[in-house]
Design a protein around this motif. Structure first.
Motif, PDB file in Angstrom:
ATOM      1  N   VAL A  29      89.034 102.650  48.212  1.00 56.38           N
ATOM      2  CA  VAL A  29      87.672 102.254  47.836  1.00 56.38           C
ATOM      3  C   VAL A  29      87.169 103.246  46.802  1.00 56.38           C
ATOM      4  O   VAL A  29      87.019 104.427  47.090  1.00 56.38           O
ATOM      5  CB  VAL A  29      86.734 102.233  49.062  1.00 56.38           C
ATOM      6  CG1 VAL A  29      85.332 101.771  48.661  1.00 56.38           C
ATOM      7  CG2 VAL A  29      87.296 101.339  50.162  1.00 56.38           C
ATOM      8  N   THR A  46      82.925  88.060  57.200  1.00 50.48           N
ATOM      9  CA  THR A  46      83.569  89.201  57.854  1.00 50.48           C
ATOM     10  C   THR A  46      83.992  88.830  59.263  1.00 50.48           C
ATOM     11  O   THR A  46      85.079  89.234  59.722  1.00 50.48           O
ATOM     12  CB  THR A  46      82.622  90.411  57.868  1.00 50.48           C
ATOM     13  OG1 THR A  46      82.338  90.809  56.520  1.00 50.48           O
ATOM     14  CG2 THR A  46      83.247  91.589  58.612  1.00 50.48           C
ATOM     15  N   ASN A 106      83.791  89.386  49.566  1.00 51.05           N
ATOM     16  CA  ASN A 106      83.108  90.524  50.186  1.00 51.05           C
ATOM     17  C   ASN A 106      83.111  91.754  49.282  1.00 51.05           C
ATOM     18  O   ASN A 106      82.117  92.491  49.215  1.00 51.05           O
ATOM     19  CB  ASN A 106      83.748  90.850  51.534  1.00 51.05           C
ATOM     20  CG  ASN A 106      83.301  89.901  52.632  1.00 51.05           C
ATOM     21  OD1 ASN A 106      82.463  89.027  52.407  1.00 51.05           O
ATOM     22  ND2 ASN A 106      83.864  90.048  53.819  1.00 51.05           N
ATOM     23  N   VAL A 107      84.208  91.980  48.571  1.00 46.56           N
ATOM     24  CA  VAL A 107      84.221  93.072  47.593  1.00 46.56           C
ATOM     25  C   VAL A 107      83.162  92.809  46.528  1.00 46.56           C
ATOM     26  O   VAL A 107      82.432  93.721  46.109  1.00 46.56           O
ATOM     27  CB  VAL A 107      85.610  93.227  46.956  1.00 46.56           C
ATOM     28  CG1 VAL A 107      85.556  94.205  45.771  1.00 46.56           C
ATOM     29  CG2 VAL A 107      86.614  93.726  47.975  1.00 46.56           C
ATOM     30  N   LEU A 158      79.661  93.784  47.804  1.00 52.31           N
ATOM     31  CA  LEU A 158      79.447  95.234  47.747  1.00 52.31           C
ATOM     32  C   LEU A 158      79.277  95.703  46.311  1.00 52.31           C
ATOM     33  O   LEU A 158      78.440  96.556  46.008  1.00 52.31           O
ATOM     34  CB  LEU A 158      80.628  95.968  48.392  1.00 52.31           C
ATOM     35  CG  LEU A 158      80.754  95.897  49.908  1.00 52.31           C
ATOM     36  CD1 LEU A 158      81.922  96.759  50.369  1.00 52.31           C
ATOM     37  CD2 LEU A 158      79.473  96.343  50.602  1.00 52.31           C
ATOM     38  N   ILE A 217      88.144  97.977  45.059  1.00 53.01           N
ATOM     39  CA  ILE A 217      88.844  98.173  46.325  1.00 53.01           C
ATOM     40  C   ILE A 217      90.230  97.553  46.203  1.00 53.01           C
ATOM     41  O   ILE A 217      90.372  96.386  45.831  1.00 53.01           O
ATOM     42  CB  ILE A 217      88.089  97.540  47.514  1.00 53.01           C
ATOM     43  CG1 ILE A 217      86.666  98.102  47.623  1.00 53.01           C
ATOM     44  CG2 ILE A 217      88.851  97.786  48.821  1.00 53.01           C
ATOM     45  CD1 ILE A 217      85.851  97.508  48.765  1.00 53.01           C
ATOM     46  N   ARG A 252      81.895 103.375  51.306  1.00 52.39           N
ATOM     47  CA  ARG A 252      83.210 103.517  51.936  1.00 52.39           C
ATOM     48  C   ARG A 252      83.149 103.125  53.412  1.00 52.39           C
ATOM     49  O   ARG A 252      84.029 102.429  53.924  1.00 52.39           O
ATOM     50  CB  ARG A 252      83.691 104.958  51.824  1.00 52.39           C
ATOM     51  CG  ARG A 252      84.185 105.406  50.464  1.00 52.39           C
ATOM     52  CD  ARG A 252      84.475 106.895  50.526  1.00 52.39           C
ATOM     53  NE  ARG A 252      84.988 107.445  49.289  1.00 52.39           N
ATOM     54  CZ  ARG A 252      85.138 108.751  49.059  1.00 52.39           C
ATOM     55  NH1 ARG A 252      84.798 109.621  50.008  1.00 52.39           N
ATOM     56  NH2 ARG A 252      85.604 109.174  47.908  1.00 52.39           N
ATOM     57  N   ALA A 291      82.697  99.371  53.819  1.00 47.03           N
ATOM     58  CA  ALA A 291      83.941  98.678  53.472  1.00 47.03           C
ATOM     59  C   ALA A 291      84.935  98.747  54.631  1.00 47.03           C
ATOM     60  O   ALA A 291      85.656  97.778  54.906  1.00 47.03           O
ATOM     61  CB  ALA A 291      84.549  99.283  52.205  1.00 47.03           C
ATOM     62  N   TYR A 292      84.967  99.883  55.319  1.00 44.49           N
ATOM     63  CA  TYR A 292      85.858 100.006  56.468  1.00 44.49           C
ATOM     64  C   TYR A 292      85.395  99.113  57.613  1.00 44.49           C
ATOM     65  O   TYR A 292      86.217  98.433  58.249  1.00 44.49           O
ATOM     66  CB  TYR A 292      85.920 101.464  56.924  1.00 44.49           C
ATOM     67  CG  TYR A 292      86.795 101.676  58.140  1.00 44.49           C
ATOM     68  CD1 TYR A 292      88.178 101.714  58.020  1.00 44.49           C
ATOM     69  CD2 TYR A 292      86.226 101.834  59.405  1.00 44.49           C
ATOM     70  CE1 TYR A 292      88.985 101.902  59.139  1.00 44.49           C
ATOM     71  CE2 TYR A 292      87.033 102.021  60.525  1.00 44.49           C
ATOM     72  CZ  TYR A 292      88.407 102.047  60.388  1.00 44.49           C
ATOM     73  OH  TYR A 292      89.195 102.219  61.502  1.00 44.49           O
ATOM     74  N   LEU A 318      87.647  95.775  54.693  1.00 43.90           N
ATOM     75  CA  LEU A 318      88.130  95.648  53.321  1.00 43.90           C
ATOM     76  C   LEU A 318      89.179  96.704  53.018  1.00 43.90           C
ATOM     77  O   LEU A 318      89.911  96.591  52.044  1.00 43.90           O
ATOM     78  CB  LEU A 318      86.955  95.751  52.350  1.00 43.90           C
ATOM     79  CG  LEU A 318      85.947  94.598  52.462  1.00 43.90           C
ATOM     80  CD1 LEU A 318      84.696  94.897  51.642  1.00 43.90           C
ATOM     81  CD2 LEU A 318      86.571  93.286  52.029  1.00 43.90           C
ATOM     82  N   THR A 319      89.231  97.713  53.844  1.00 41.03           N
ATOM     83  CA  THR A 319      90.330  98.663  53.857  1.00 41.03           C
ATOM     84  C   THR A 319      90.595  99.033  55.307  1.00 41.03           C
ATOM     85  O   THR A 319      89.675  99.045  56.130  1.00 41.03           O
ATOM     86  CB  THR A 319      90.014  99.929  53.038  1.00 41.03           C
ATOM     87  OG1 THR A 319      91.123 100.837  53.139  1.00 41.03           O
ATOM     88  CG2 THR A 319      88.768 100.636  53.561  1.00 41.03           C
TER      89      THR A 319
END
Length: 222
Positions: A6, A45, A66-67, A70, A106, A188, A191-192, A196-197
């Motif tokens: 990210v 999500t 979703n990316v 963000l 990402i 970050r 995203a977690y 997303l990561t």
């Protein structure tokens, strides 16, 4: 560049003295769109959580959407009251805009462990508490019904930045670096939570416009 998947960057710009006074009005169209996008973000999500849980795969269309949400939020925040870092109006798009001062990328989609949706939110709690203190702050209601609020570090820093712009026409570099670092940590963490990561975020306030350089392995003796 960091090896964390990210990446949040923000190029220093030259915001003017007074535009921040009316950005809340200029951003109303973005806020309306973002409300709808974040509702979709939460719903998708949940779809991604179920997909990972039962198939071990994060759907590519959901990842890209979703990316994009963000990314859009970061551009609006950088222009608006998260940072007040630019007077360049943010574009209405989920896609990356390479020449815009604020960017979010990402790597993915990830391939999380099937069990991760069950505990990701719990594992992220320490980060979410820290980023709340760093960004939006906390609100709570006492037993007598009185509501209290404690602003976050970034909220106070943005207020000082706005005052500096108004009275001096200059944006303090240290405040810019702090605000980028605070919101980088926040993005970050979220995203977690959204998977997303699948790489756990670092406990690091990485200041400044760019991501920190990737750590290089120490040389071994011959």
């Amino acid at each position: 560049m960091t090896d964390y998947p990210v990446r949040i960057t923000a190029r220093p710009d030259t915001p003017g003295r007074w535009l921040w006074l009316v950005k809340w009005l200029l951003l109303i169209p973005h806020y309306v769109v973002l409300i709808a996008l974040w509702i979709a973000f939460v719903a998708l999500t949940a779809v991604a959580y179920l997909s990972v849980l039962f198939t071990g795969r994060y759907p590519r269309p959901v990842f890209d959407f979703n990316v994009g949400v963000l990314r859009w939020s970061w551009r609006v925040g950088y222009y608006g009251y998260w940072v007040l870092g630019t007077d360049r109006y943010p574009p209405f798009t989920l896609a990356d805009v390479p020449d815009y001062p604020a960017r979010l990328e990402i790597d993915g989609p990830p391939a999380p462990k099937r069990w991760l949706p069950l505990v990701a939110w719990l594992l992220a709690l320490p980060h979410l508490l820290i980023v709340a203190a760093l960004t939006t702050g906390f609100s709570w209601t006492a037993d007598n019904g009185t509501r209290y609020s404690a602003p976050g570090v970034a909220a106070l820093a943005a207020l000082f930045a706005a005052a500096a712009l108004l009275f001096t026409g200059r944006y303090p570099a240290g405040l810019h670096a702090l605000l980028i670092g605070a919101w980088r940590w926040s993005l970050r963490a979220w995203a977690y939570v959204a998977l997303l990561t699948d790489r756990y975020p670092p406990f690091a306030l990485d200041l400044g416009e760019g991501e920190p350089p990737a750590a290089r392995p120490a040389p071994t003796g011959s």
